[in-house]
Write an enzyme that holds these catalytic residues in place. Structure first.
Site: not given
Ligand code: BGC
Length: 471
Positions: A76, A141, A194
């Site tokens: 996004r 993320s 995130d």
């Molecule tokens: C990632 C994290 C992320 C989480 C939620 C995980 O697979 O390693 O960095 O915050 O997913 O999106």
């Protein structure tokens, strides 16, 4: 050999396999605390990544800021207007990240992201460009080793992404170079996870929030830690001196249990882990998050079908993989689909019936449908219980129940927001771990409103503030 066992026997067996007894909570919560503490003290444990974000917003920040949210499923691009008093407004454009982009070279993924930012700018921001560079907060993320608020080297991909060419590289620089090549006059001034975004966005509206969590395609948690507890940061390191004495930690708690073997895994967990893109990693995430619990459900359904315990014809002959179609293929069963099957409340389970008929051309008996629903329920209820273990561990570790104020936990992600019953199971599990009166009086789970988008904008705001720039 096809089985002649009645379906209820299959349900009993799967129930035992996925059982998570109340008696297991305490030891697991303690182990979770231990692994978080170790991660603050040394590398190569639960990552517990210092983020260079030293403070939470007050809710009075104002300005118009761009952010980018690269999650497990979608990209996004957002323009957030922070109006102060906890009020914000966000407009965004969203694109699904194709399998090709997820599994292809990372540079192509970043080139595609830069193209989408350009598209968003020309659609949404023509009239609003600031004189100089537009600050952009990047919510990314995936685990990154942060070396500053706007520098982070990708440690490894998770959630099925594969672009090895960018692992170990600074993802902000890769994106910035692409944007500069397009002459877009955008400055990526902050990189956050995130979960950090969820924490910042929830705090903007609900001052006092200290924990941000994602239960979505993946799972993770961020929280505010006392700087003195982060002993793996060496004296004199860039982020050793925090102006506030605190620092947000991105726990990357999906890695819980990787080294200790503490998780109560069963034969199906072992098989899904072995077939995943990163065997041995993210073991907690593989029992908790949407991507993996749906894969677990598919795997169990496929296994029972192979044993002739599901979809068997009158002769009891098991279906072949060719007949099972997508059900025999990894990750072709997603969390939204699993949620809609579990949410089927009709007496004859018609949602399940129609789904299997339409999607795979498979006829189901009532007993097949009951078994499928039970599989989804057992796996998602165990996920919710294990999720509560992480929350409880953090609350205990930080001794948050001793505070006079309520513990506010901001949560975002499709599992929490959309999966039928997940939130109820999670709250129920917290009641089991603490006691119901304490949970009701002292713990508040708040659904974050667009944590990644708004949180990215707040991080960009805080970064400008630290550098003495105005928005
Ligand atoms: C990632 C994290 C992320 C989480 C939620 C995980 O697979 O390693 O960095 O915050 O997913 O999106």
């Amino acid at each position: 050999m096809p089985s002649s066992r009645p379906q209820s026997e299959a349900i009993n067996r799967i129930t035992k396999i996925f059982a998570f007894p109340i008696s297991a909570y305490d030891a697991l919560v303690d182990q979770f605390i231990k692994e978080m503490d170790e991660g603050l003290q040394q590398e190569n444990r639960m990552p517990m990544i210092p983020t260079f974000v030293y403070e939470l917003p007050t809710g009075e920040e104002t300005g118009v800021i761009l952010s980018l949210d690269l999650g497990g499923t979608n990209l996004r691009v957002c323009r957030t207007t922070l109006s102060g008093n906890g009020v914000f407004d966000i407009i965004h454009q969203k694109w699904t990240i194709s399998d090709e982009l997820k599994k292809g070279p990372g540079v192509e993924l970043f080139a595609w992201i830069a193209d989408r930012i350009e598209e968003f700018l020309s659609n949404q921001c023509q009239s609003e460009r600031p004189e100089g560079e537009f600050p952009l907060g990047m919510t990314f993320s995936f685990p990154c080793d942060q070396q500053d608020i706007n520098v982070g080297k990708l440690i490894n991909w998770t959630k099925g992404f594969r672009g090895q060419d960018v692992v170990g590289k600074d993802v902000v620089k890769i994106l910035q170079d692409r944007l500069d090549a397009k002459n877009l006059r955008i400055k990526v001034n902050s990189l956050i996870n995130d979960t950090v975004g969820t924490l910042l966005a929830t705090t903007y509206k609900h001052p006092g929030c200290e924990i941000g969590i994602i239960f979505g395609t993946g799972t993770n948690c961020a929280y505010l830690e006392d700087q003195k507890e982060i002993t793996k940061i060496k004296v004199g390191a860039a982020n050793y001196e925090s102006p506030t004495g605190q620092q947000i930690i991105n726990t990357e708690w999906g890695a819980f249990g990787n080294a200790s073997g503490a998780l109560p895994t069963n034969e199906y967990d072992t098989a899904v882990n072995a077939r995943s893109s990163q065997p041995g990693k993210q073991l907690y995430e593989k029992m908790v998050s949407g991507l993996y619990i749906s894969e677990l459900a598919r795997f169990v359904i496929h296994d029972l079908a192979q044993k002739g315990e599901l979809f068997a014809s009158a002769s009891g002959k098991p279906k072949t993989d060719a007949e099972l179609g997508d059900l025999a293929i990894k990750e072709r069963f997603d969390g939204a689909m699993m949620g809609s099957l579990e949410g089927d409340e009709s007496e004859t389970l018609t949602v399940i019936e129609q789904h299997f008929q339409k999607t795979y051309g498979l006829a189901t008996s009532q007993s097949d449908r009951e078994t499928i629903k039970a599989i989804c329920q057992l796996i998602s209820a165990r996920a919710a219980r294990l999720s509560a273990v992480g929350i409880a561990a953090l609350i205990k570790k930080r001794e948050l129940l001793l505070q006079s104020k309520k513990v506010i936990v901001g949560i975002d992600g499709s599992l929490f927001n959309k999966y039928p019953g997940f939130r109820r199971h999670l709250e129920g599990a917290l009641h089991e771990i603490f006691d119901p009166a304490t949970v009701t009086a002292k713990i508040e789970l708040i659904g974050a409103e667009d944590g990644s988008g708004v949180g990215g904008a707040i991080a960009a705001y805080l970064s400008c503030k630290h550098q003495g720039h105005s928005i």
